[in-house]
Every structure is written in C-alpha cells, then in structure tokens.
Scaffold this motif. Sequence first.
Motif, short mmCIF file in Angstrom:
data_model
loop_
_atom_site.label_atom_id
_atom_site.label_comp_id
_atom_site.label_asym_id
_atom_site.label_seq_id
_atom_site.Cartn_x
_atom_site.Cartn_y
_atom_site.Cartn_z
N LEU A 18 -0.16 8.36 11.47
CA LEU A 18 -0.09 9.10 10.21
C LEU A 18 0.97 10.20 10.29
CD1 LEU A 18 -3.89 9.33 9.34
CD2 LEU A 18 -2.16 7.83 8.32
N GLN A 19 1.16 10.77 11.47
CA GLN A 19 2.19 11.79 11.64
C GLN A 19 3.58 11.19 11.47
OE1 GLN A 19 2.69 13.58 15.59
NE2 GLN A 19 2.80 15.59 14.60
N VAL A 20 3.79 9.99 11.99
CA VAL A 20 5.08 9.31 11.81
C VAL A 20 5.33 9.07 10.32
CG1 VAL A 20 6.33 7.15 12.19
CG2 VAL A 20 5.12 8.24 14.09
N CYS A 21 4.31 8.62 9.61
CA CYS A 21 4.45 8.41 8.16
C CYS A 21 4.87 9.70 7.46
CB CYS A 21 3.15 7.88 7.57
SG CYS A 21 2.72 6.21 8.07
N GLN A 22 4.19 10.78 7.79
CA GLN A 22 4.51 12.07 7.18
C GLN A 22 5.93 12.49 7.52
OE1 GLN A 22 2.28 15.49 8.67
NE2 GLN A 22 2.19 16.35 6.61
N GLN A 23 6.36 12.26 8.76
CA GLN A 23 7.70 12.65 9.19
C GLN A 23 8.79 11.94 8.38
OE1 GLN A 23 8.31 11.92 13.35
NE2 GLN A 23 10.49 12.47 13.29
N TYR A 24 8.51 10.70 7.97
CA TYR A 24 9.51 9.92 7.24
C TYR A 24 9.22 9.86 5.74
CZ TYR A 24 11.69 8.59 11.59
OH TYR A 24 12.35 8.63 12.79
N GLY A 25 8.37 10.74 5.28
CA GLY A 25 8.10 10.84 3.85
C GLY A 25 7.34 9.67 3.27
N LEU A 26 6.52 9.02 4.08
CA LEU A 26 5.75 7.88 3.63
C LEU A 26 4.30 8.30 3.40
CD1 LEU A 26 7.07 5.19 6.14
CD2 LEU A 26 7.88 5.61 3.81
N ALA B 241 -1.49 6.22 3.07
CA ALA B 241 -2.46 5.41 2.34
C ALA B 241 -1.82 4.18 1.72
CB ALA B 241 -3.13 6.25 1.26
N GLU B 242 -0.50 4.18 1.55
CA GLU B 242 0.18 3.05 0.94
C GLU B 242 0.73 2.06 1.96
OE1 GLU B 242 3.17 4.73 -1.56
OE2 GLU B 242 1.74 5.54 -3.02
N VAL B 243 0.67 2.41 3.23
CA VAL B 243 1.19 1.53 4.27
C VAL B 243 0.20 0.39 4.51
CG1 VAL B 243 1.92 1.35 6.68
CG2 VAL B 243 2.42 3.43 5.37
N GLN B 244 0.74 -0.82 4.51
CA GLN B 244 -0.07 -2.00 4.84
C GLN B 244 0.05 -2.24 6.35
OE1 GLN B 244 0.87 -5.32 2.07
NE2 GLN B 244 2.08 -3.78 0.97
N TRP B 245 -0.99 -1.87 7.08
CA TRP B 245 -0.98 -1.95 8.54
C TRP B 245 -1.44 -3.33 8.99
CZ3 TRP B 245 1.31 2.10 10.82
CH2 TRP B 245 1.31 3.33 10.15
N GLN B 246 -0.57 -4.02 9.73
CA GLN B 246 -0.89 -5.34 10.27
C GLN B 246 -0.97 -5.22 11.79
OE1 GLN B 246 2.26 -7.84 8.80
NE2 GLN B 246 1.64 -7.60 6.66
N CYS B 247 -2.13 -5.53 12.34
CA CYS B 247 -2.38 -5.27 13.76
C CYS B 247 -2.67 -6.57 14.50
CB CYS B 247 -3.57 -4.32 13.90
SG CYS B 247 -3.98 -3.89 15.61
N SER B 248 -2.09 -6.70 15.68
CA SER B 248 -2.42 -7.81 16.57
C SER B 248 -2.32 -7.31 18.01
CB SER B 248 -1.50 -9.02 16.33
OG SER B 248 -0.16 -8.67 16.56
N GLY B 249 -2.66 -8.18 18.94
CA GLY B 249 -2.64 -7.77 20.34
C GLY B 249 -4.04 -7.49 20.86
N LEU C 135 -11.27 2.05 19.43
CA LEU C 135 -9.92 2.06 18.86
C LEU C 135 -9.89 1.35 17.52
CD1 LEU C 135 -6.94 2.76 19.08
CD2 LEU C 135 -6.60 0.66 20.41
N TYR C 136 -10.51 0.21 17.44
CA TYR C 136 -10.57 -0.54 16.18
C TYR C 136 -11.30 0.27 15.11
CZ TYR C 136 -11.73 -4.29 12.89
OH TYR C 136 -11.86 -5.06 11.76
N THR C 137 -12.41 0.87 15.48
CA THR C 137 -13.19 1.67 14.54
C THR C 137 -12.37 2.84 14.00
OG1 THR C 137 -15.25 1.10 15.67
CG2 THR C 137 -15.28 3.05 14.25
N SER C 138 -11.62 3.50 14.89
CA SER C 138 -10.81 4.64 14.48
C SER C 138 -9.67 4.22 13.55
CB SER C 138 -10.24 5.34 15.72
OG SER C 138 -9.39 6.41 15.35
N LEU C 139 -8.96 3.13 13.88
CA LEU C 139 -7.86 2.68 13.04
C LEU C 139 -8.36 2.27 11.66
CD1 LEU C 139 -5.75 0.64 15.63
CD2 LEU C 139 -5.32 2.95 14.77
N GLN C 140 -9.50 1.60 11.62
CA GLN C 140 -10.07 1.25 10.32
C GLN C 140 -10.46 2.48 9.50
OE1 GLN C 140 -13.33 -1.63 10.43
NE2 GLN C 140 -11.90 -3.00 9.42
N LYS C 141 -10.90 3.51 10.19
CA LYS C 141 -11.35 4.73 9.51
C LYS C 141 -10.19 5.50 8.90
CE LYS C 141 -13.74 9.11 10.48
NZ LYS C 141 -14.44 9.91 11.53
N TYR C 142 -9.10 5.65 9.66
CA TYR C 142 -8.02 6.54 9.23
C TYR C 142 -6.86 5.82 8.52
CZ TYR C 142 -10.28 10.14 12.03
OH TYR C 142 -11.20 11.04 12.53
N LEU C 143 -6.72 4.52 8.73
CA LEU C 143 -5.65 3.76 8.09
C LEU C 143 -6.27 2.94 6.97
CD1 LEU C 143 -3.78 2.51 11.29
CD2 LEU C 143 -3.51 4.69 10.07
#
Length: 268
Positions: free
Chosen positions: A204-212, A215-223, A231-239
Amino acid sequence: MVAKSMDIGTHALLPYEAHNRQLLLEWSPLHLHVLLFNNNTASVEALESFSGSIDDEDEWDALLGQSKLLQLHDVAVKLVAAASRFLPCPLEVLDTDRCKQELDLLLGAALWQHTSSDILQHRDMAIIWQMPELLLQRMRNHFQVMQVQHVQSMLLQRPVATGTIGQLLLAPQQCMLQLQQDGRLIFAACLPVLNADDLAYRLLQVCQQYGLNGAEVQWQCSGMIATDGDLYTSLQKYLQQFQLQTTDVSMPAEATTHYFAHLLAVLS
C-alpha cells in the motif's frame, strides 16, 4: 541444507518421447520448482519442489541425489530465475557494465554473480538481472541446452488487462512485485516478507508513493502462499481486490494450482 518439500507424479514416470516433454524450472535463493510438462496433452505430468539454498557444489549434488526429474537430460529445459537482484533499464541507455555498477550501488556489492539482460523490444526496455555464476554454470553443464529468463521479464511479456494490475509472486522470505497501469510498467521490485502485515503495508505504501489508489489495484497473487496462513489472511484484509491466480493447464489433483500458475502462463 536442501530438502525435497513436494513430490507429485514422479513415481509414475514411464519411458516416453522426449520431444513431447519439457522441464520448467523456477529458482529463487531459497527454493527450486521442477515441473515436467507434456506438450501434446498440455498438462503437467509430474513436479518436485525443493527448499533451501543450492548455491554450492555439495548442495547441488544433494539436490541431484533427491530428484528424479532433474535426471531427465533429453528434454527441453527453461529456467525462470526469481533472483532478487534485477533492474529495469530503457534500451536506449542499456549498458551491462554500468547496470552491474548500479545493482551494486542499489543492492550492495555481490561477488561471483552472473549478469544477464532480457531484451523486451515491444516495451523498449530490458531487465538486467544477476544470479550466482557457478550455480548457473552447473545447471547449463547438467542440461547442455537451457533457456534462461528472469521472472520479471516473463511477466512483462504477458498481456495485461486494462486498469491497475499488481502481480505478486511469493517465495520463501521474498515477494516479487510488479505494478502496471493500462499495460505500462509503473514499478517492479523484490520485497522482503518480514511478517504477514508488513508486506501488505509495504504494498500500500508503494501505491501511495506512485499516486495509485490501493483500493483500485487488482492484485493477482501466485507462488508459495498457504490459504490457511497469516500472510494470506493479511493480504485479503488489506488489499481490497486480492485474488489467487488460476491456470487452464491441467495438473495432478494433488498439486496446489496457484503455487505454479505464473509459471504455467509461460506454456499456455
């Protein structure tokens, strides 16, 4: 110490026509995935995963002693390097020696690193990256013929939907991040995974740094991320728009699809 953490389908390997198969490898400093892909059926027939470093010769020999798939010398091989040392560079100023110096300046000096560049003509840029030179040489000697590409280059070669897309590739202790907006690269980096909430805050800090707007970012996760973990619970909560990546490639029923979805996109 390297140890096998996953073994699916290797017990059923039978003689076959080598030209119909290929091995797909993903290396990061703390893991190696090995997938056997059948070109005719567009399916993964077997896979192995190893945890731990394989930088030195003893570790490499221990890996070979545990693996069945790495004994297949007669198939096409593609290595995807998820190395943390990389740098995007416009083609017009591409200079490998200068980029090596900038990598040392940004990430700290590192000895005995192989430096390579993936040229992305359609984006007028390159990804300069490094991985241990002796390890790469051992792999080349073992397979004789092997294609090598950095994971960031692989992602940039794939078409991306319109909007703001954040791609996350999880590996032990690290997260490869790539942010694109309407197909234009905004940011790419390898972030440490210190704890569950820390990674979400960094994103979220990176998004803020680049003016994004995060909440509008579509996060696609794999690995390597467990759906029952913190970690999964946290990413789902904040993203707010967070989802695990899927694949149309057929895989053994025992395999966790999102672990390898980004790799299989290379083949589909």
